[in-house]
Write a protein that holds these residues in place. Sequence first.
Motif, mmCIF file in Angstrom:
data_model
loop_
_atom_site.group_PDB
_atom_site.id
_atom_site.type_symbol
_atom_site.label_atom_id
_atom_site.label_comp_id
_atom_site.label_asym_id
_atom_site.label_seq_id
_atom_site.Cartn_x
_atom_site.Cartn_y
_atom_site.Cartn_z
ATOM 1 N N TRP A 1 0.830 -1.207 0.000
ATOM 2 C CA TRP A 1 0.000 0.000 0.000
ATOM 3 C C TRP A 1 0.863 1.255 0.000
ATOM 4 N N VAL B 1 1.604 3.005 -3.115
ATOM 5 C CA VAL B 1 0.578 3.893 -3.649
ATOM 6 C C VAL B 1 0.891 5.343 -3.333
ATOM 7 N N ALA B 2 1.420 5.543 -2.157
ATOM 8 C CA ALA B 2 1.668 6.925 -1.739
ATOM 9 C C ALA B 2 2.996 7.458 -2.252
ATOM 10 N N HIS B 3 3.758 6.618 -2.940
ATOM 11 C CA HIS B 3 5.090 7.035 -3.362
ATOM 12 C C HIS B 3 5.107 8.186 -4.339
ATOM 13 N N GLY B 4 3.993 8.352 -4.993
ATOM 14 C CA GLY B 4 3.959 9.441 -5.964
ATOM 15 C C GLY B 4 4.108 10.788 -5.300
ATOM 16 N N CYS B 5 3.671 10.902 -4.100
ATOM 17 C CA CYS B 5 3.877 12.140 -3.358
ATOM 18 C C CYS B 5 5.382 12.316 -3.205
ATOM 19 N N THR B 6 5.838 13.472 -2.828
ATOM 20 C CA THR B 6 7.263 13.598 -2.576
ATOM 21 C C THR B 6 7.583 12.443 -1.649
ATOM 22 N N LYS C 1 9.518 11.658 0.785
ATOM 23 C CA LYS C 1 9.536 11.877 2.230
ATOM 24 C C LYS C 1 8.107 11.900 2.778
ATOM 25 N N LEU C 2 7.310 12.697 2.123
ATOM 26 C CA LEU C 2 5.941 12.868 2.562
ATOM 27 C C LEU C 2 5.192 11.551 2.436
ATOM 28 N N LYS D 1 5.846 9.457 5.162
ATOM 29 C CA LYS D 1 5.150 9.892 6.378
ATOM 30 C C LYS D 1 3.695 9.479 6.351
ATOM 31 N N ILE D 2 3.093 9.533 5.164
ATOM 32 C CA ILE D 2 1.719 9.025 5.072
ATOM 33 C C ILE D 2 1.695 7.562 5.486
ATOM 34 N N PHE E 1 2.194 7.072 9.099
ATOM 35 C CA PHE E 1 0.992 7.499 9.805
ATOM 36 C C PHE E 1 -0.092 6.434 9.713
ATOM 37 N N LYS F 1 0.482 3.456 11.803
ATOM 38 C CA LYS F 1 0.142 3.661 13.214
ATOM 39 C C LYS F 1 -1.361 3.689 13.425
ATOM 40 N N ASN F 2 -2.076 4.254 12.512
ATOM 41 C CA ASN F 2 -3.471 4.592 12.777
ATOM 42 C C ASN F 2 -4.504 3.656 12.159
#
Lengths: 592, 592
Positions: B30, B33-38, B40-41, B44-45, B48, B51-52
Amino acid sequence: MAASAPSSSGGDPDPNSTNLRPPSTTYDSWCGVAHGCTRKLGMKICGFLQKNNSLEEKSRIVSSFRERQSPKNLLSCENSDRDSRFRRTETDFSNLFARDLLPAKNGEEPTMQFLLEVVDILTNYVRKTFDRSTKVLDFHHPHQLLEGMEGFNLELSDQPESLEQILVDCRDTLKYGVRTGHPRFFNQLSTGLDIIGLAGEWLTSTANTNMFTYEIAPVFVLMEQLTLKKMREIIGWSGGDGDGIFSPGGAISNMYSVMVARYKYFPEVKTKGMSAAPRLVLFTSEHSHYSIKKAGAALGFGTENVILLNTDEKGRVIPADLEAKVIDAKQKGYVPLFVNATAGTTVYGAFDPINEIADICEKYNMWLHVDGAWGGGLLMSRKHRHKLSGVERANSVTWNPHKMMGVPLQCSAILVREKGLLQGCNQMCAGYLFQPDKQYDITYDTGDKAIQCGRHVDIFKFWLMWKAKGTIGFEQHINKCLELSEYLYTKIKNREGYKMVSEGEPQHTNVCFWYIPPSLRGMPDCEDRRERLHKVAPKIKAMMMESGSTMVGYQPQGNKVNFFRMVISNPAATRSDIDFLTDEIERLGQDL
Amino acid sequence: MAASAPSSSGGDPDPNSTNLRPPSTTYDSWCGVAHGCTRKLGMKICGFLQKNNSLEEKSRIVSSFRERQSPKNLLSCENSDRDSRFRRTETDFSNLFARDLLPAKNGEEPTMQFLLEVVDILTNYVRKTFDRSTKVLDFHHPHQLLEGMEGFNLELSDQPESLEQILVDCRDTLKYGVRTGHPRFFNQLSTGLDIIGLAGEWLTSTANTNMFTYEIAPVFVLMEQLTLKKMREIIGWSGGDGDGIFSPGGAISNMYSVMVARYKYFPEVKTKGMSAAPRLVLFTSEHSHYSIKKAGAALGFGTENVILLNTDEKGRVIPADLEAKVIDAKQKGYVPLFVNATAGTTVYGAFDPINEIADICEKYNMWLHVDGAWGGGLLMSRKHRHKLSGVERANSVTWNPHKMMGVPLQCSAILVREKGLLQGCNQMCAGYLFQPDKQYDITYDTGDKAIQCGRHVDIFKFWLMWKAKGTIGFEQHINKCLELSEYLYTKIKNREGYKMVSEGEPQHTNVCFWYIPPSLRGMPDCEDRRERLHKVAPKIKAMMMESGSTMVGYQPQGNKVNFFRMVISNPAATRSDIDFLTDEIERLGQDL
């Protein structure tokens, strides 16, 4: 302000009157966080979270992010006061065409996506260029490429192709080309792929302007001026005084030197032609670059009036031969005009003795040009610049940063000690470009110094590299290349199967040698052996190219049969690459 | 395979032996999927969410995505079998230097981040270029830029600067430059910023190679060959036969034409110089480009032997004047060698009558060159190509795709009807480049046709644009530009405060006119009025540049005082921009 007051009068609608910014998202601020992902995907994340999380949860996510991220980082992922940043999305380019890109209405998004896709292709190419597990080239014969390789069709047609096909064409163009920045590419004097220089070229092509006037290239014109001054200081001309221009390569720079020399001594040739001058003679080494002869042919001197000078065993001009030939020409009633001293010959890397040549030029009142296209870079090295000792006595100097200094092609400077000659020689005062009643100081317009009208911006990449590396960065690069060539020389000078073309350590990074296959090693020197040896380098080279493993040049010279000329200007090369080259020569050549 | 068998012998360690790929993520799929964001960010997603969200929830998220996303889309966001894609991260460039980039060990990540940051600067510039709310330029005088603008220091130093400073320098370079692609930039014959052409230039600089041999530019050499053939077909030479080369601009292309003509009629000049020929005379229009005179000066003819031909009121050569001057030259014992017919003069955009000139050339056995640097593009338009009627009778043609066809600078072709002349004229057979014993068909090596040695790759952007637009795309662009100039002409020809420089509809996109400020409108024609009118265009132009709103050229011509020359080659321009220009002229000029 005029600039912000678009006209409202008539005609077709102003495409900028519609909002071309990316549509501002209607999702809440958390969605901005996901925007960095490919946008489509980001929106899907947002949509998904909107479906699957309560509002409370979303606000918790956002506040949690805010705790972890500096505002700057968060902003960078959203549209902010700064320029908004585009992210690549999975765009379907098969239904997009050039006409859909800017300046088309709503063309901004496809334009950005297309450019980012191209950049992806290019950055992958850059990465692979430095990866030794990739080939230097994927060789195909002309007829193979012309017949079309797996859908790579070079023919042009009436109808447009989709952007998807254009992207495929870009990939294929790189695939079937030669990686000149590969650590094992040694084939030319210009090798390597400098990242700063590359960035500079990308910017240059984006700025897409022309050097002829300050009006449309203010920054580049000043950069050229300052950089040329710096180069003249390094040459050793007092206060960096003098003149110069960047030209489309060393051959044209050398041509400038001959033109300027002729103008200095026989300015009436400009208006009356060569018939206004006596028979003028140019002198250059038999090992010098062929561009001096080309200039002689083009400018109306005739190649017979380009007298070739004898060289010693290392390829350096013999000053006594120059003086003898000057005297001979004078006795025939000709006028010795111009002497070219080469700093770094193309094949041997030899440096002509500039001081001794300068003495003769002074004695006989001739123009001294130093062709430092290849060797000029050594002026940046405190260790090696003595090889150009006397260069400050030259009337003009060719110096190609695109060779030994690793600047991307093209970047060649012609530097002239006396100010005003370039302008005097070439100016035609075209009214439509060089208006005398401009609002700025028109001495900054450079166009009338050139034989060109439009002139490509070659300065920026070089200026940017100088900024980024400093003078010491160039020095380190040059010292490293010379150390590598010393390593090669030391390795092979006494190695079985090698014979150096001339004795002693090379002056430049050129290392010239024969590889003698085992079958020829015991053979006495005779015509048959010479013929067979002549074929060795071409055969090995062909096999190298077919396998794509490495590339190095070869040529005959005078009565010497084909030999390898190894040159090192590639900043990516290491000792292991030198070892690879000799291993490869031995592997491919052992059964010849 | 040799290429994949790196040498293990000695020397410094091979930097590629360490893994330079981006560290593969340890988060579950998963996170991809978020790798497209910078990145680092993105991480962090991921952190996050780890954790959540419960594992169950994550797997639900993933499967939900899988339903919505094609596998291709998912893969593109992860490291896959395809080339891994780099994402921009928030990189601190203040501690990074050029030496940290490739080929440095571990240089891949900073290299990619640096290049992506540069691309961000460039794509923002591209967007703004097309945005009419931005200025065309932010004018500063040379001394202002030299003194340093808010930290933009042009001086070079010994020590390197950080990549952060380099990025600032890139931004500043663009900030203080001129947006030549802006829809309201009309200052030059080359305007506009074609996105496909730009992508082509970015690729060209990444490939960083040289046109002289097939060996190191196989694809580009073939593209050049096919494109030149296509251009010759369009000119109308039977079967597209003939020869040609891309040169560094129209002036050099025109110089080639003179050289080739001389070689055709007096080949001995190559070896013996101009003294081997009689006094040779060149003919060209008084309105032709100054490069013909420059060529006459450079090549040893002398500008006095470049005879200027009279033109009619629209700037077209009067054929009878040509014939009279040919006869006059012959009577003086000179040899008429060469006639240049201009297709699209620089100021008026006039087309010389090629057929009538060709008749005279045939009658007196002279070389006919057509300088279509500016007007050649009209050959792509079925509607407008009749203006070059007779061009197929030319012996050589200059045609600059970087002008009317919107190709980025530089892109100029010299086309020659007779094969072999270019080579015969220029070849010097340098052994180190043009080895006869290469493994491929060496007729594909182009270097010995050129006066250059190294030659920049100018073909790719043009070839790519042709692919992307098709012949019809160029035709549409050209027709549109001519329609816009017709719009301008129709608008101002009878408008108060304007006077056309010549009567009748312009042949090309050049529209030449005076703006007459109210203070001069009632005045009778006299020296005082002429002097005052002469100052109007420069004053308006200076104010335009100071405000940065638009740019248009002006010049005097013959006995005509300064007038505006409007030219349209910019694909971004619309009628509203034409309106903006006239509004701006009237606004700035009303109180003069």
